[in-house]
Design an enzyme around this catalytic site. Sequence first.
Site, PDB file in Angstrom:
ATOM      1  CG  ASP A  30     -72.255 -69.645  77.215  1.00 57.92           C
ATOM      2  OD1 ASP A  30     -72.483 -70.284  76.166  1.00 57.92           O
ATOM      3  OD2 ASP A  30     -71.473 -68.674  77.270  1.00 57.92           O
ATOM      4  CG  ASP A  50     -73.324 -67.550  73.051  1.00 59.47           C
ATOM      5  OD1 ASP A  50     -73.500 -67.951  74.229  1.00 59.47           O
ATOM      6  OD2 ASP A  50     -74.135 -67.790  72.128  1.00 59.47           O
ATOM      7  CG  ASP A  52     -75.756 -73.086  74.995  1.00 56.59           C
ATOM      8  OD1 ASP A  52     -75.640 -74.136  75.647  1.00 56.59           O
ATOM      9  OD2 ASP A  52     -74.791 -72.311  74.778  1.00 56.59           O
ATOM     10  CG  ASP A 110     -97.582 -66.902  78.516  1.00 59.69           C
ATOM     11  OD1 ASP A 110     -96.949 -66.751  79.576  1.00 59.69           O
ATOM     12  OD2 ASP A 110     -97.919 -65.948  77.784  1.00 59.69           O
ATOM     13  CD  GLU A 148     -98.964 -66.911  83.358  1.00 59.12           C
ATOM     14  OE1 GLU A 148     -98.227 -66.148  83.980  1.00 59.12           O
ATOM     15  OE2 GLU A 148     -99.312 -66.675  82.174  1.00 59.12           O
ATOM     16  CG  ASN A 176     -72.252 -71.326  72.363  1.00 55.62           C
ATOM     17  OD1 ASN A 176     -72.519 -70.686  73.394  1.00 55.62           O
ATOM     18  ND2 ASN A 176     -72.957 -71.208  71.254  1.00 55.62           N
TER      19      ASN A 176
END
Length: 562
Positions: A71, A75, A79, A249, A289, A73
Site C-alpha cells: 500500500d 489507505d 495498489d 479465467d 485456467e 498511499n
Amino acid sequence: MKWFLLALLALSALICGCSSGDVNNDDDHSAPADDDTHAVDDDAAGDDDTLNPDWYRTATFMQIFLRSFYDSNGDGIGDLRGLIVKLPYLAELGIGAIWLNPIYPSPFFDSGYDVADYEAINPDYGTLDDFRELLDRAHELGIRIVMDGVFNHSSWENPWFVESRSSRDNPKHDWYVWGDEPLFDCHDPLEPEFGQDRWTFDETVGQYYYHFFREQMPDLNYENADLREAVKNVVRFWFDLGVDGFRLDAAHLYYQDAEYCWNHPKTHAFLKELRQVADEYGDRVFVGEVAGAPEKVIEYLGDGRDELQAIINFNLTYGFYASYFLHTPWPIETMMDLTYERFPPGGTHAVYQSNHDFYRMFGLLLGDDDWAKMTSVVQLTLPGIAFVYYGEEVGMTNGHEVVVDYRDAARTPMHWDASPTAGFTTREPWIALAPNHATHNVAVEDGDPHSLLNHYRRVIAIRNARPVLAEGSYTPVVADSNHVFADLRQSADDSLLVVINFSAKPQEATLDLSPTSWGGRVGTPRDLYSGAELPHLDAFSAAAYPVSLPAYGFVILELVGD
Ligand code: GLC
C-alpha cells in the site's frame, strides 16, 4: 475444504484406473520452430525480429493479488504504485513476469472477478497512467506483465449487462445468456461458494439470465458475433498498452448448453480465434485456467501452436497435495505422465502450488520451513512455467478473517517486515494479517542465509541460469525408495539430475541411471544448490547409483568432468 476434496478425487483417479501408460521421453516440448505455417500476421509486430515470442517458457512468474501486495498511499489497500515500489524486490528474486489478479473496477462480489469495466483500472489501485508507468518500469527491469482476462462473465454492473438487461430490443441484450426459462443445468458441486441456482429471473425483461458463478456475475453469450469481437477488442486494448499476456479465467466455460457444461467444441474454436489476436502482436501469451480430466485440458493447447500457449495444470497441483501428504512422488509422476508427457510439441503448462483460490501450501505443510523448501524445489525444477504465489517465498501461512469468502485465507497482506502491519501499510490493512507475519517476512529472512526467502532466491537463480529446467525433456528415474523422486532434465546442450526426498526421515537410495543419457557417462555429480560433490558416476555405478539425502533433502546435480 475444497482442496482436500480435490486431493481425494485426484488420489482416487490415480488409484482406480488411470494407468501410467507409455512414457514418451522423446517428446519435445521446446518451442516449435518458426516455419511457413506459423500464423504471425504480416503487417503486425510479428515481423519484428527483436521480439521473443517464447519469453514466457523460461520466465519464473509471480502471481500477485494486488490488493494485498503493498500500500503506497496509506489507505490499507495495495495498489499499483506500491507494486512499482517493490519491483526491485521481484527483480532480485529472479522474477521474470507478473500475473496480476483482476485490477479492473469491480463491486467486489468475487474479489475483482466481477469486472465492471474491462478497459479501466479500479480506483482503489490507481489510474491507467499508474498502470502505464508500471508497464514501463517493469519492462525496464525485464519483468513482463500478464493480466487476468475474465471473459466468461462480467459484473452485473458492467455497462454491457446494464444495457443487456434494459430491454429485449437492446442491441446488447443478446450479449448475455437469456432464456424464457432455465435452459440447462451446469452447477458444480465442488464450488458451493457460488450457490447452486445458476439462473436468475430479471423483472424488466421477464427472462432468466445464466450465471455459472454468482448471480452478480452474468455469463457472456459467445454465440453472439458482436460480443466475440468486443472481447477481442478488449484484449487488443491492453496489448496496445504493452501488456504481455492474459491468464484466461475459467476459459473452459465460455460456451455452455444442454450438451456441454464445459469444454464445449465451440469454446476451442473461439480460443483459436483469440490466439490469432496474440499472434497479431508476435510475443503475447495466453495461459488458460482450464479445469477437467487431463485428456480434456490438454485439448486447450490445440496442435501446440494454434490455441493457448499454456494451460494451468490443476491436475499436477492435486498431485502435489497427494504426494506431499503421502510422502511419495508417485502421484506427481503419474500426473506428469497424464498431462505434460502427452502435450503436443510446443505446448506447456503453468505449475503452481498455491494460488488465490486454495489454502496456501505453507499452511498445509504446517509451517515447516524444510518441508516447504523441498516442495518449492519440486515446483521450480519440473518442466513448464513456474508460478510462485506472492508471499510463498517467505512462507506466509493462511489468514483467518473473511471479507468476501473463505478464499480470503490466501489473500492476506504481504509480509514485508515484523512491524504490526507487516510493513504492508501505514494504517489498518483491509483484511487481518496471516498469523506468522512476525517470523516469516522479507526483512527478517533477508539477513538469514538459511531462510526460505534466500532459498527461493537461490533456486530461482539456478532455474534462470539453466533453462534446461524449464524447457528440457523430462525423464523420471527409477529409485529403490518410495520416498525419493528423481528426474533427469535434458536439452541439446545441458542436462541436470534432480533428486528429492519426500520423507521427513533421511533416505539412502540407489538410482537406476542406466536407461538415461547419464547411463553412459563418467564424471562427478555436483550439487548446484550446495556445491557438494557426490560419488563418482561411471558405467559400473550407473545402474545402482547411491544417493544419501537428509529429511526433505534435495540435490540439483550437474555432471562435471566427463
Ligand atoms: C476463477 C478464479 C476464481 C473466481 C472464478 C470466477 O476460478 O480463479 O477466483 O472466483 O474464476 O471468476
